[in-house]
Design an enzyme around this catalytic site. Structure first.
Site, PDB file in Angstrom:
ATOM      1  N   ASP A  49      -7.727   7.654  -4.243  1.00 30.23           N
ATOM      2  CA  ASP A  49      -8.364   6.375  -4.552  1.00 30.23           C
ATOM      3  C   ASP A  49      -9.766   6.271  -3.961  1.00 30.23           C
ATOM      4  O   ASP A  49     -10.690   5.753  -4.603  1.00 30.23           O
ATOM      5  CB  ASP A  49      -7.504   5.209  -4.046  1.00 30.23           C
ATOM      6  N   ASN A  92      -6.040   5.991 -11.387  1.00 30.37           N
ATOM      7  CA  ASN A  92      -5.152   4.829 -11.340  1.00 30.37           C
ATOM      8  C   ASN A  92      -5.503   3.964 -10.123  1.00 30.37           C
ATOM      9  O   ASN A  92      -4.641   3.317  -9.541  1.00 30.37           O
ATOM     10  CB  ASN A  92      -3.693   5.298 -11.279  1.00 30.37           C
ATOM     11  N   ARG A 122      -2.731  -1.862 -17.193  1.00 29.33           N
ATOM     12  CA  ARG A 122      -2.768  -2.846 -16.101  1.00 29.33           C
ATOM     13  C   ARG A 122      -3.808  -3.915 -16.444  1.00 29.33           C
ATOM     14  O   ARG A 122      -4.959  -3.599 -16.724  1.00 29.33           O
ATOM     15  CB  ARG A 122      -3.097  -2.148 -14.772  1.00 29.33           C
ATOM     16  N   SER A 169      -2.950 -10.893 -10.172  1.00 23.57           N
ATOM     17  CA  SER A 169      -3.357  -9.920  -9.163  1.00 23.57           C
ATOM     18  C   SER A 169      -4.470 -10.531  -8.341  1.00 23.57           C
ATOM     19  O   SER A 169      -5.426 -11.095  -8.879  1.00 23.57           O
ATOM     20  CB  SER A 169      -3.855  -8.637  -9.830  1.00 23.57           C
ATOM     21  N   ASP A 316       2.895  -4.959  -0.931  1.00 24.69           N
ATOM     22  CA  ASP A 316       3.043  -3.497  -0.951  1.00 24.69           C
ATOM     23  C   ASP A 316       4.086  -3.028   0.056  1.00 24.69           C
ATOM     24  O   ASP A 316       4.954  -2.224  -0.270  1.00 24.69           O
ATOM     25  CB  ASP A 316       1.702  -2.811  -0.670  1.00 24.69           C
ATOM     26  N   GLU A 344       0.940   0.473 -10.051  1.00 22.94           N
ATOM     27  CA  GLU A 344       0.859   1.845 -10.541  1.00 22.94           C
ATOM     28  C   GLU A 344       1.908   2.114 -11.617  1.00 22.94           C
ATOM     29  O   GLU A 344       1.723   2.905 -12.526  1.00 22.94           O
ATOM     30  CB  GLU A 344       1.021   2.835  -9.384  1.00 22.94           C
ATOM     31  N   HIS A 391       2.582   6.604  -5.619  1.00 18.94           N
ATOM     32  CA  HIS A 391       2.707   7.044  -4.230  1.00 18.94           C
ATOM     33  C   HIS A 391       3.761   6.278  -3.454  1.00 18.94           C
ATOM     34  O   HIS A 391       4.508   6.849  -2.657  1.00 18.94           O
ATOM     35  CB  HIS A 391       1.347   6.939  -3.538  1.00 18.94           C
ATOM     36  N   ARG A 392       3.834   4.969  -3.677  1.00 21.53           N
ATOM     37  CA  ARG A 392       4.767   4.179  -2.856  1.00 21.53           C
ATOM     38  C   ARG A 392       6.231   4.441  -3.212  1.00 21.53           C
ATOM     39  O   ARG A 392       7.099   4.366  -2.351  1.00 21.53           O
ATOM     40  CB  ARG A 392       4.452   2.688  -2.945  1.00 21.53           C
TER      41      ARG A 392
END
Ligand code: DC
Length: 648
Positions: A49, A92, A122, A169, A316, A344, A391-392
């Protein structure tokens, strides 16, 4: 790397120096680029990122110099980018996309912004609508309301009131607020709808303040950027550790005993996600906090407890709670998480799907998820986890390894925010121990391994049985032992249940059948097929469960469990092995003679050690145990002695 197999874990303890915060890193880079003067940014996150943001700034003519050790010097442009055209591919990276859209819309140039297919799903319409109110000329290149975008030079009509939605968001408000100082005129932003993820707006305001712009705010509804606001370099700026990344390690400490300390965030952090520690505390974990560190331990007594939590303040880090919930008593309900659906990936759907693979009951709704943990952690099922380029998801599911071995597909997606996550993860966790016993046929390793397992109360894996079962199942299906693809498919679908003293294939007891000479021959044929070995890899690794595993075979130490604590190469002269096999057969009432057995063992040794994949050989780090002149009891005692030494 296509997948990463995680062993089941026993404990977690240690200290982790966190990588820099993604949210702060990208905001700091952008404001340093816009500011007057040079900024030295220290402890920047090095990840996908931030790489996207750095690339974009370079294209815009911003001087960026890597100083080494995660430090960068950014030469600010004082408000106007020198390069007026550009094509930006932002992967992303939501933070980079939203904040660059805001700034470029007011920059008087002609730019194109795009990303990966998921980025184009998104939403960004609320930000575009807000920017259009001040005169920005933005065109949707594909679908209304979504990237990719074309930004055209426009006459900006700053001032007055701009309205932006806050309930999809918070990055829209962030993008707008960071851009407005470029107009030089006082502008008020009014948030429409309930503002979500407020702590991220706090980060935005804090970083803007470090660069000299004070936004006045009236609750969470109105924000005013004063006239003549100008970004000015603070000289040197340190990026805090990433509080969302901290959540995985704090969770490890809470599940796996601890103490597990993260350094780089603490009481003084500007990141809302540090409040994740409070959620863990509510679940019963013991938490200590200093200005720049947080430490987590398991509850003093008993298990963690399930909780009901409104997660608006930690969107998150809250994902991490969904997998911590696996280890709690009672269900955990996470509410107010609708924003997960536009990240994501659709994170509510993804979490629910993958949790269910572990055999867990999950309920989900538009803006909540509820996880019902198993009664016993040992009931969690081994699973292959998909990560959705998120990733999360990958990092959250690493925690499930406390209950069961896992395979994580596409683990490199962690590079988005934490490229060396899994190395750090391994460094602070203790896997279930393994004793690997390899050796040639009829060396007695099976008997020794089973007795060592019984003596320790550990699980036992007879890996040869899996090759034998594959050979038997192939024979029954009429598949030739040399047909690699077909045999691999059979190995993948093996329906076996290993009992105390039984092995069932598709419900039928086959303990005897797989020991026939015919199937022994077939097993050594199918074991030479790389595709079969590949398919059986994870099948073998799932035997590694607490409190420990003893595995015997040919490649336990070299391929299946290279991190085994104790590695033994158990052998005996081929004559002694032939004699042992002969006695075994006679005892079972099967007619036999030594000479053919000797020839057969020699041929099998040859095949097992000459094949190209995972050949039988003594690992450099394995102890040699020659049982030619040793009783079984003596061999068992020797392995136990080595194992005890390794466990100390
Ligand atoms: O250990 P065993 O005799 O039951 O093994 C049967 C066959 O499977 C033998 O030919 C070797 C092969 N095998 C293997 O290649 N790798 C293992 N880990 C276990 C067995």
């Amino acid at each position: 790397m296509e997948f990463l197999d995680l062993p089941s874990l026993m404990a977690a303890q240690g200290t982790v120096r966190l990588p820099g915060s993604k949210s702060i890193s990208n905001r700091v880079l952008l404001l340093a680029a816009l500011a007057e003067g040079e900024t030295e940014v220290r402890d920047l996150l090095e990840s996908d990122d931030t790489a996207r943001m750095l690339d974009a700034l370079k294209v815009l003519g911003v001087g960026v110099e890597a100083l080494g050790g995660n430090a960068y010097r950014v030469r600010g442009v004082g408000g106007a980018f020198p390069v007026k055209t550009g094509d930006f591919f932002l992967g992303n990276a939501g933070t980079a996309f939203r904040s660059l859209t805001g700034v470029l819309a007011l920059a008087g140039g002609h730019y194109h912004l795009s990303g990966v297919p998921r980025m184009h799903e998104r939403p960004i319409g609320d930000l575009v609508d807000a920017l259009r109110q001040v005169g920005a000329d933005i065109v949707y290149r594909e679908n209304d309301g979504y990237p990719p975008l074309e930004i055209r030079p426009a006459t900006i009509r700053p001032g007055g009131v701009v309205r932006v939605r806050g309930d999809v968001s918070s990055q829209f408000l962030t993008g707008l607020l960071m851009a407005l100082p470029l107009t030089g005129v006082e502008t008020t932003v009014e948030v429409v709808g309930e503002l979500i993820s407020k702590p991220y707006i706090e980060i935005t305001l804090a970083v803007m303040a470090r660069f000299g712009v004070q936004v006045a705010r009236d609750g969470w509804q109105r924000f005013t950027v004063p006239a003549a606001s100008v970004y000015r370099s603070p000289g040197i700026i340190h990026v805090e550790g990433d509080a969302s990344s901290a959540s995985y390690f704090l969770a490890l400490g809470a599940i796996g005993g601890g103490p597990l300390r993260v350094e780089g965030v603490g009481r003084d952090s500007i990141q809302g996600d540090v409040r994740f520690a409070e959620a863990l505390q509510q679940m019963g974990a013991r938490i200590e906090m200093g200005a720049n560190w947080i430490e987590a331990r398991s509850p003093a007594a008993g298990r963690l407890r399930g909780i009901d939590l409104d997660c608006n303040h930690i969107p998150d880090a809250a994902m991490t709670l969904a997998t911590v919930a696996l280890f709690a008593e009672g269900p955990t309900t996470l509410t107010n998480i609708a924003s997960w659906r536009v990240k994501e990936t659709d994170r509510i759907a993804a979490m629910a799907t993958e949790l269910r693979k572990l055999g867990v009951r999950v309920e989900e709704g538009l803006d909540f998820i509820r996880v019902f943990p198993p009664v016993r952690t040992a009931d969690l099922k081994p699973a292959v986890i998909d990560t959705y380029d998120d990733h999360r998801i990958a990092m959250c599911f690493s925690l499930a390894a406390f209950g069961t071995p896992l395979r994580i597909n596409e683990p490199n997606c962690v590079a988005k925010t934490f490229p060396d996550y899994f190395e750090r993860f391994m460094a602070v966790t203790t896997p279930v121990p393994v004793i690997a016993i390899d050796g040639p046929s009829a060396s007695g390793k099976g008997t020794v391994a089973a007795r060592v397992a019984a003596a320790l109360g550990w699980h036992y894996l007879d890996s040869g049985a899996l090759y034998r079962l594959t050979a038997l199942a192939a024979q029954r299906a009429g598949v030739a032992w040399g047909d690699e693809a077909a045999v691999a498919a059979i190995a993948a679908g093996l329906d076996v249940v290993f009992g105390e003293d039984s092995i069932r294939l598709a419900g039928e007891e086959v303990g005897e059948a797989i020991r026939s000479e015919d199937i022994s021959f077939g097993a050594s044929q199918v074991a030479a097929l790389p595709a079969v070995r590949e398919v059986l890899l994870f099948r073998q690794r799932v035997f590694r469960r607490a409190p420990g595993l003893v595995g015997d075979g040919r490649d336990m130490a070299s391929v299946i469990f290279p991190d085994a604590r104790t590695k033994v190469f158990l052998t005996a002269s081929v004559e002694v092995r032939a004699e042992r096999r002969y006695k075994q057969l006679i005892e079972k009432g099967i007619a036999a003679s030594i000479q053919p057995l000797l020839l057969d063992l020699r041929a099998r040794d040859e095949r097992d050690s000459q094949r190209s994949v995972a050949p039988l050989q003594q690992s450099a780090d394995a102890e040699l145990l020659d049982t030619t002149d040793l009783s079984i009891a003596a061999a068992v005692a020797q392995v136990l002695a080595w194992a005890n030494k390794a466990l100390q």
